[in-house]
Design an enzyme around this catalytic site. Structure first.
Site, PDB file in Angstrom:
ATOM      1  N   VAL A 198       0.804  -1.223  -0.168  1.00 28.21           N
ATOM      2  CA  VAL A 198       0.252   0.546  -0.019  1.00 28.21           C
ATOM      3  C   VAL A 198       0.703   1.271   0.323  1.00 28.21           C
ATOM      4  CG1 VAL A 198      -0.279   0.581   2.622  1.00 28.21           C
ATOM      5  CG2 VAL A 198      -1.929   0.614   1.398  1.00 28.21           C
ATOM      6  N   TYR A 199       2.146   1.599   0.588  1.00 27.15           N
ATOM      7  CA  TYR A 199       3.216   2.215   0.476  1.00 27.15           C
ATOM      8  C   TYR A 199       2.920   2.498  -1.174  1.00 27.15           C
ATOM      9  CZ  TYR A 199       3.743   0.364   4.722  1.00 27.15           C
ATOM     10  OH  TYR A 199       4.499   0.251   6.206  1.00 27.15           O
ATOM     11  N   SER A 200       2.952   4.008  -1.461  1.00 31.31           N
ATOM     12  CA  SER A 200       2.380   5.290  -1.222  1.00 31.31           C
ATOM     13  C   SER A 200       1.720   5.599  -1.600  1.00 31.31           C
ATOM     14  CB  SER A 200       2.849   6.370  -1.109  1.00 31.31           C
ATOM     15  OG  SER A 200       4.151   6.487  -1.590  1.00 31.31           O
ATOM     16  N   GLY A 240       2.863   0.508  -4.206  1.00 29.36           N
ATOM     17  CA  GLY A 240       3.373  -0.141  -4.697  1.00 29.36           C
ATOM     18  C   GLY A 240       4.422   0.491  -5.735  1.00 29.36           C
TER      19      GLY A 240
END
Length: 331
Positions: free
Chosen positions: A68-70, A79
């Protein structure tokens, strides 16, 4: 994906200072886990590569990210951090020298939310592609999904371990009861079990881990890898009354100054740091490292200049008097 996995290897290469190595199941990790949340966010690829290079050169080997980053950045999909790390791994050809941890199941992910079997199967393959590898060393369930029975996601995770896509599994943002249930299911069914727990834990947020959750971790031998170890930068000591700090996290960090606990902790950190000729961030991380069950706190660095204070945790052992001062201030 680059095929670099050697199934006969049971632990990643130890960090330069082997006396600081910690065990997470079959993995051997350094005293500091480098947070990858800033990669592709406040640090571009060139800056991220420089930080990763300096971290490894300083003896670190444990890199933490998530699918989930960012996604919180306008225009990002999640991703981005994994992509930067994957490009770095491919460029440096050092996959077997580092321990890569990533996560699945964040409810804030634009597409892959929760812990259903289908979500996990899709998410792991996407993470592997972005990381440009064929195995993940440590795979976290990022947030518990109580709409899914523990048996469903643990069976899926066990399948990933058996397939060689994942080496060890871990949990984050989970209740003590669900963690206990998960560990019992793995033991009963003979499946892969959680070896680590990533809790929100630092000097100004102790009740987010201490108590029942920490007791479960201790009882079952889980290693804790705390996130928000520096309270969004507050525990670096740069946030003080009247100070202006330009940072994406400054508003959150500055709120601690308005609390009695925050001011007490800042004073105690300054006292210990001055006496030990150390940075407040190093002292805050050393306090965490000395806590029961903690293996390696997570901290991120946007620039190379921020790294030395973080890596120094491997060399700083606080005295009982110093630990007591910090314990009392943070109570």
């Amino acid at each position: 994906m680059t095929s670099t996995h050697n199934p006969t290897v049971t632990a990643a290469a130890a960090p330069a200072s082997s006396s600081c190595a910690r065990s997470l199941g079959s993995l051997s990790v350094s005293a500091l886990s480098l947070g990858g949340n800033v990669f592709g966010w406040t640090a571009d690829e060139a800056e991220s590569f420089a930080v990763l290079d300096a971290y490894v050169a300083g003896g670190g080997n444990f890199i933490d990210t998530a699918d989930v980053y960012s996604a919180w950045v306008p225009g990002n999909q999640g991703g981005e951090s994994e992509t930067v790390i994957g490009n770095w791994l491919a460029s440096r050809r050092n996959r077997s020298d580092v321990v890569i941890a990533t996560k699945v199941g964040a409810p804030s992910h634009p597409r892959l939310k929760g812990l259903s079997a289908a979500t996990i199967k899709s998410a792991v393959d996407e993470s592997l592609t972005r990381l440009r590898t064929d195995y993940i060393d440590l795979y976290y369930t990022h947030y518990d999904d109580e709409s899914v029975e523990v048996g469903e996601f643990l069976t899926t995770l066990d399948d990933l371990v058996k397939a060689g896509k994942v080496r060890e599994i871990a949990a984050s943002n989970i209740s003590a009861a669900r963690l206990e249930e998960s560990l019992a299911f793995s033991a009963r069914e003979g499946l892969a079990r959680y070896v680590a727990l990533q809790p929100h834990y630092n000097l100004v947020s102790r009740d987010t881990y201490e108590g029942e959750l920490a007791d479960v971790a201790a009882r079952h031998g889980l290693a804790a890898v705390p996130y928000y170890a520096l309270a969004s930068g507050f525990l670096t000591g740069k946030y003080r009354p009247g100070a202006t700090v330009e940072s994406a996290r400054s508003a959150k960090a500055a709120t601690y100054l308005s609390t009695d606990r925050g001011r007490r902790v800042l004073e105690a950190l300054t006292t210990v740091a001055t006496a030990r000729s150390a940075e407040p961030a190093t002292v805050a991380l050393a306090w965490l490292a000395a806590r029961p069950t903690v293996a390696a706190p997570i901290a991120s660095a946007r620039t190379v200049a921020q790294l030395p204070a973080l890596l120094a945790v491997a060399e700083l052992t606080l005295t009982e008097a110093e630990l007591s001062l910090l314990n009392d201030a943070s109570a």
